[in-house]
Design a protein around this motif. Structure first.
Motif, mmCIF file in Angstrom:
data_model
loop_
_atom_site.group_PDB
_atom_site.id
_atom_site.type_symbol
_atom_site.label_atom_id
_atom_site.label_comp_id
_atom_site.label_asym_id
_atom_site.label_seq_id
_atom_site.Cartn_x
_atom_site.Cartn_y
_atom_site.Cartn_z
ATOM 1 N N UNK A 1 0.829 -1.207 0.000
ATOM 2 C CA UNK A 1 0.000 0.000 0.000
ATOM 3 C C UNK A 1 0.863 1.256 0.000
ATOM 4 N N UNK A 2 1.941 1.271 0.754
ATOM 5 C CA UNK A 2 2.814 2.437 0.796
ATOM 6 C C UNK A 2 3.585 2.608 -0.514
ATOM 7 N N UNK A 3 3.932 1.500 -1.163
ATOM 8 C CA UNK A 3 4.640 1.569 -2.442
ATOM 9 C C UNK A 3 3.702 1.862 -3.610
ATOM 10 N N UNK A 4 2.393 1.883 -3.358
ATOM 11 C CA UNK A 4 1.371 2.174 -4.358
ATOM 12 C C UNK A 4 1.343 1.136 -5.482
ATOM 13 N N UNK A 5 1.565 -0.129 -5.142
ATOM 14 C CA UNK A 5 1.439 -1.204 -6.120
ATOM 15 C C UNK A 5 0.495 -2.286 -5.607
ATOM 16 N N UNK A 6 -0.294 -1.947 -4.567
ATOM 17 C CA UNK A 6 -1.184 -2.944 -3.978
ATOM 18 C C UNK A 6 -2.227 -3.428 -4.975
ATOM 19 N N UNK A 7 -2.702 -2.540 -5.866
ATOM 20 C CA UNK A 7 -3.787 -2.892 -6.770
ATOM 21 C C UNK A 7 -3.306 -3.217 -8.180
ATOM 22 N N UNK A 8 -1.998 -3.292 -8.372
ATOM 23 C CA UNK A 8 -1.465 -3.738 -9.647
ATOM 24 C C UNK A 8 -1.478 -5.269 -9.697
ATOM 25 N N UNK A 9 -1.211 -5.812 -10.865
ATOM 26 C CA UNK A 9 -1.206 -7.268 -11.009
ATOM 27 C C UNK A 9 -0.151 -7.903 -10.111
ATOM 28 N N UNK A 10 1.032 -7.292 -10.057
ATOM 29 C CA UNK A 10 2.087 -7.826 -9.199
ATOM 30 C C UNK A 10 1.670 -7.774 -7.737
ATOM 31 N N UNK A 11 1.064 -6.671 -7.318
ATOM 32 C CA UNK A 11 0.649 -6.538 -5.927
ATOM 33 C C UNK A 11 -0.388 -7.568 -5.527
ATOM 34 N N UNK A 12 -1.364 -7.806 -6.399
ATOM 35 C CA UNK A 12 -2.416 -8.778 -6.083
ATOM 36 C C UNK A 12 -1.859 -10.198 -6.053
ATOM 37 N N UNK A 13 -0.964 -10.515 -7.008
ATOM 38 C CA UNK A 13 -0.348 -11.846 -7.000
ATOM 39 C C UNK A 13 0.477 -12.053 -5.734
ATOM 40 N N UNK A 14 1.238 -11.032 -5.360
ATOM 41 C CA UNK A 14 2.083 -11.153 -4.168
ATOM 42 C C UNK A 14 1.239 -11.273 -2.910
ATOM 43 N N UNK A 15 0.154 -10.509 -2.821
ATOM 44 C CA UNK A 15 -0.658 -10.528 -1.612
ATOM 45 C C UNK A 15 -1.388 -11.855 -1.453
ATOM 46 N N UNK A 16 -1.911 -12.385 -2.555
ATOM 47 C CA UNK A 16 -2.607 -13.673 -2.485
ATOM 48 C C UNK A 16 -1.638 -14.798 -2.121
ATOM 49 N N UNK A 17 -0.466 -14.804 -2.769
ATOM 50 C CA UNK A 17 0.535 -15.829 -2.447
ATOM 51 C C UNK A 17 1.007 -15.691 -1.002
ATOM 52 N N UNK A 18 1.170 -14.455 -0.527
ATOM 53 C CA UNK A 18 1.609 -14.247 0.858
ATOM 54 C C UNK A 18 0.570 -14.748 1.843
ATOM 55 N N UNK A 19 -0.697 -14.583 1.516
ATOM 56 C CA UNK A 19 -1.748 -15.077 2.402
ATOM 57 C C UNK A 19 -1.696 -16.595 2.509
ATOM 58 N N UNK A 20 -1.478 -17.260 1.367
ATOM 59 C CA UNK A 20 -1.390 -18.716 1.372
ATOM 60 C C UNK A 20 -0.142 -19.182 2.136
ATOM 61 N N UNK A 21 0.977 -18.499 1.911
ATOM 62 C CA UNK A 21 2.213 -18.872 2.607
ATOM 63 C C UNK A 21 2.078 -18.641 4.106
ATOM 64 N N UNK A 22 1.422 -17.544 4.476
ATOM 65 C CA UNK A 22 1.235 -17.266 5.899
ATOM 66 C C UNK A 22 0.359 -18.328 6.554
ATOM 67 N N UNK A 23 -0.689 -18.744 5.839
ATOM 68 C CA UNK A 23 -1.540 -19.812 6.378
ATOM 69 C C UNK A 23 -0.746 -21.109 6.529
ATOM 70 N N UNK A 24 0.089 -21.416 5.546
ATOM 71 C CA UNK A 24 0.944 -22.600 5.642
ATOM 72 C C UNK A 24 1.896 -22.471 6.820
ATOM 73 N N UNK A 25 2.429 -21.265 7.040
ATOM 74 C CA UNK A 25 3.352 -21.053 8.147
ATOM 75 C C UNK A 25 2.720 -21.354 9.490
ATOM 76 N N UNK A 26 1.440 -20.993 9.635
ATOM 77 C CA UNK A 26 0.765 -21.286 10.899
ATOM 78 C C UNK A 26 0.528 -22.781 11.074
ATOM 79 N N UNK A 27 0.247 -23.458 9.974
ATOM 80 C CA UNK A 27 0.115 -24.923 10.060
ATOM 81 C C UNK A 27 1.439 -25.550 10.475
#
Length: 828
Positions: free
Chosen positions: A192-218
């Motif tokens: 959000x601070x880098x202003x790329x949250x809503x770009x294709x790269x930002x959305x791909x990174x955020x979705x992948x990070x959510x999945x990785x974070x969920x895996x990390x908790x498992x």
């Protein structure tokens, strides 16, 4: 003194040990010096940590470094290698008897921090993620885990350590997990601070990070039982997993119904929030009792609670206190364990640990580049994605802390992993700014204008709206652009929402954006309320309106997304996404809305500031639409007038009007004003450097040649065999500028439904430049401001257009011709 097994006393940081003997006498009531007692000492420690982390955060804020980095550095200063070298200062703040209190409070506070992280995530999005996101996440998990195992193996070989045993193997597991996880909340705020949250790269990174974070908790849930000495780890894991399933299948539906019912009735108050916090303590206690970590229960509890208005209330109540007060205390206790001298106590050169820190950042980048290459993405996207997913958060720090407390890592490995976490997270922001700055990715071209667009090319328009009423007016303008199968219309709709809550931006970013393909659109609806200000309802209503529009016109395709940001910086998000969409025109709504009495009234002054910021340095042409009840072409015929004076903005406005004239229900009249009596500001037009805002420098003679060329082309081709297009010219004399309203009154006709003007019409005339200083709405230009004013007699809507011009480095100005620099250029 407490000692750590399997590690020599020499290698243990002195401040990691403290006296665990307690004095049970009640001295606090009899002491003459209260500052020496526990509670006052704890207050001083908290104040020190909060102040230090705030100072670091303000220093690093211009570099877009996460708050966690400032907090970690604040904790690192308390290590034996730094403040520990000054015992008088250190023991004045952190005496041995005060360290236990700091660690107790910090571990209690970190439970709340993890709870908020779970509350910000969306379990439905995790389950419904695309196969592409899952493959990216899987690759960025497996390869770094192999890298972690390789790191410990190389380290033990280089240092000549003891043979591998059970403790070493457990250290392998934790190192692998630390390198694999990604800090989802930290990454979301960074994007959000880098202003790329809503770009294709930002959305791909955020979705992948959510999945990785969920895996990390498992993985964290599985590793903790195996880290205990003795016990039944498999039984503990099974019980914990059953408890998690029970929470999702039984507790979650009940809580969702109860909370939704209370919010719907408006009976939700602070007492209800306190009841929720009791549930947090219960879940944390259960997972701790089952042999897992108490933060596992806190995270699961946050994940099962509904998002939306409830999540906003919880985060508003807790986030500031937990993030800015409690978390710095946790990192203070973490700093006690850090010993930078450990990396110099070996026989290896100092180059080796530095090289190891750098090498540990490579596996995740390698994994992301392999997957992005498989999906046909550019190497730049793969590199950027790998850097973003290297962002570490609280999960990595927790794992590293547990590995230290369980003696799975020696001081050398612990310090290397700590430095690696800092290095990976600090590296993200500056490198992303270098290799993935949206303004640098897209080549500047004149094709970002409607004027230079081929007649058979697809027209791409980015439409910004704040509410449903603005969307309805924009649809009528888009309807008039005459989308055909030869020249289809691709619309990118941006629903602009002000960032007022901590979680809103994260929640919007996780929504599956509806998209229109071939005139249809499928919405993913949410069963719960999304936010307290009705943003979700507005989003769905806007999407439904554009869906109906796309179904009616088969040559129209659209996609819609929400942009949540502060109004001061939201224009940067608009610029970046528009560039990615390769749009030729941005349509913005005017800040005034027509009332039932037919008067334009300001809805939000901030909308006008947004429009001006978007027009300041746009990636393509920009149009501002003033809606005075423009009707649909399906219900009535539209009469359009375009007033042409000259300049690039007028040529762009004429191109748009000409395209609209192709619709069977549209009539267009072009009125050209040939102005005399006021010399053009030739010096300004010829020697304009524009402070970097505009780059193409044209003299007034060339401008007039381009104007005449387009008018000739329009009259020859546009009016040929087309009775719906008319053209006229009139010579007008302007001296002081007072004549402009009279000229517009003569042109005005109640039958006109839409005025189309260039934003810079007449800017090369002194009279227009003088009037511009008195405009109430400078984003509309001189004539646009007059037409939109209440004193002007027209009931017509208005579209003001500013053409995109390529930006270049200014050429040196010849001193013999002009010694002054001006600020405006080809916005004539």
């Amino acid at each position: 003194m407490a000692t750590i097994p399997n590690i020599t006393p020499k290698s243990v940081p002195h401040l990691a040990c403290y006296n665990a003997t307690f004095d049970l006498s009640n001295k606090i009531w009899r002491s003459d010096n209260i500052i020496d007692e526990r509670i006052p000492l704890l207050s001083v420690q908290i104040a020190y940590n909060v102040l230090l982390s705030s100072i670091f955060h303000h220093i690093f804020k211009p570099f877009h470094l996460p708050l966690m980095i400032a907090q970690m550095l604040g904790g690192a200063l308390l290590s034996s290698s730094m403040m520990g070298r000054f015992p008088e200062i250190f023991f004045g703040l952190y005496r041995a008897e005060g360290i236990l209190a700091v660690e107790t409070i910090s571990n209690f506070g970190i439970m709340y921090y993890v709870f908020l992280n779970g509350l910000q995530m969306n379990a439905d999005t995790i389950v419904g993620s695309s196969s592409k996101s899952m493959i990216i996440a899987l690759s960025c998990i497996m390869i770094p885990m192999l890298g972690g195992a390789w790191f410990l193996a190389v380290e033990r070989w280089v240092l000549g350590a003891e043979p591998i045993n059970n403790v070493t193997i457990r250290g392998y597991y934790f190192c692998c997990a630390i390198l694999a996880v990604t800090g989802f909340p930290v990454l979301a705020r960074l994007l959000s601070e880098l202003k790329i949250l809503y770009t294709r790269l930002g959305k791909d990174a955020l979705t992948a990070a959510m999945l990785i974070d969920a895996y990390g908790w498992v993985l964290f849930t599985v590793l903790i039982p195996f880290s205990h000495q003795g016990g039944k780890p498999l039984f503990s894991i099974m019980c914990t997993l059953l408890f998690i399933v029970f929470c999702f299948c039984v507790v979650r539906p009940i809580l969702a119904r109860v909370i939704a019912h209370k919010i719907r009735l408006g009976t939700w108050d602070s007492r209800g929030l306190l009841d929720v916090m009791v549930g947090l303590l219960i879940c944390s206690y259960i997972t701790d009792m089952l042999g897992s970590h108490h933060v596992v229960g806190a995270f699961v509890y946050g994940l099962i609670l509904p998002s939306g208005k409830f999540a906003d209330l919880m985060i508003d109540m807790l986030d500031d206190f937990v993030t800015t007060t409690i978390v710095p205390i946790y990192f203070a206790s973490f700093g006690f364990k850090l010993n930078l001298e450990a990396i110099f106590d070996t026989h290896c050169s100092v180059v080796f640990p530095i090289a190891m820190v750098v090498v540990l950042a490579i596996p995740k980048i390698l994994g992301s580049m392999m997957v992005t290459f498989f999906f046909g993405m550019s190497y730049r996207d793969g590199l950027g994605l790998g850097l973003l997913l290297n962002t570490k958060g609280m999960m990595a720090v927790l794992m590293l802390s547990v590995a230290w407390d369980k003696s799975f890592l020696d001081p050398y490995s612990f310090t290397i992993m700590m430095l690696a976490i800092l290095f990976m997270t600090v590296l993200v922001s500056p490198l992303i700014n270098v290799i993935y700055k949206p303004k640098l990715l897209f080549k500047q071209t004149q094709q970002r204008t409607v004027e230079k667009l081929r007649g058979d090319a697809e027209l791409r328009i980015a439409v910004c709206v704040h509410n449903v009423n603005q969307a309805a007016g924009m649809i009528h303008v888009l309807e008039a652009t005459n989308a055909t199968r030869i020249s289809p219309l691709q619309i990118s709709v941006f629903h602009l929402v002000e960032f007022t809550r901590h979680a809103t931006g994260l929640l919007v970013a996780q929504m599956d954006n509806p998209s229109g393909h071939g005139g249809s659109c499928t919405l993913k609806r949410v069963d719960h309320e999304w936010s307290s200000d009705g943003s979700q309802d507005a989003f769905e209503s806007i999407a439904k309106a554009f869906e109906e529009f796309a179904e009616e016109y088969k040559a129209v395709r659209f996609e819609i997304s929400g942009i949540v940001s502060t109004y001061d910086t939201i224009h940067e998000d608009i610029h970046n996404i528009t560039q990615e969409k390769r749009a030729s025109l941005i349509l913005l709504p005017f800040q005034k809305q027509i009332t039932s009495e037919g008067v334009l009234e300001t809805t939000n002054k901030a909308f006008g500031d947004i429009n001006q910021n978007v027009m300041l340095e746009p990636p393509c042409s920009v149009g501002i639409f003033v809606n005075r009840g423009l009707k649909s072409l399906m219900d009535t015929k539209m009469s359009i007038i375009m007033i042409f004076i000259g300049g690039s903005d007028d040529r762009e406005a004429l191109s748009i009007a000409w395209r609209m004239a192709g619709h069977s229900n549209t009539k267009l009249h072009v009125e050209r004003l040939l102005i005399t009596g006021n010399e053009a500001a030739e010096e300004e037009a010829f020697h304009n450097e524009s402070n970097g805002l505009l780059s193409t420098v044209m003299d007034s003679v060339m401008q007039r040649e381009l104007d005449d060329e387009q008018i000739l082309h329009f009259r020859h081709k546009g009016m040929h065999n087309n009775d719906s297009i008319t053209y006229s010219e009139q010579i007008v004399k302007i001296n002081t500028g007072e004549e402009i309203p009279m000229i517009l009154n003569k042109i005005d006709n109640p039958s006109y439904d839409l005025y189309i003007l260039g934003h810079g019409s007449g800017k090369n005339y002194t009279a227009f430049q003088t009037l511009l200083e008195w405009c109430d709405n400078p984003e509309l230009g001189v004539m646009g401001d007059i037409i939109a004013s209440t004193s002007f007699g027209t009931n017509s809507s208005l579209l003001v257009v500013q053409q995109y011009t390529m930006r270049k480095k200014p050429k040196p100005v010849c001193r013999r011709k002009c010694n002054s620099k001006t600020t405006n250029s080809d916005m004539l």
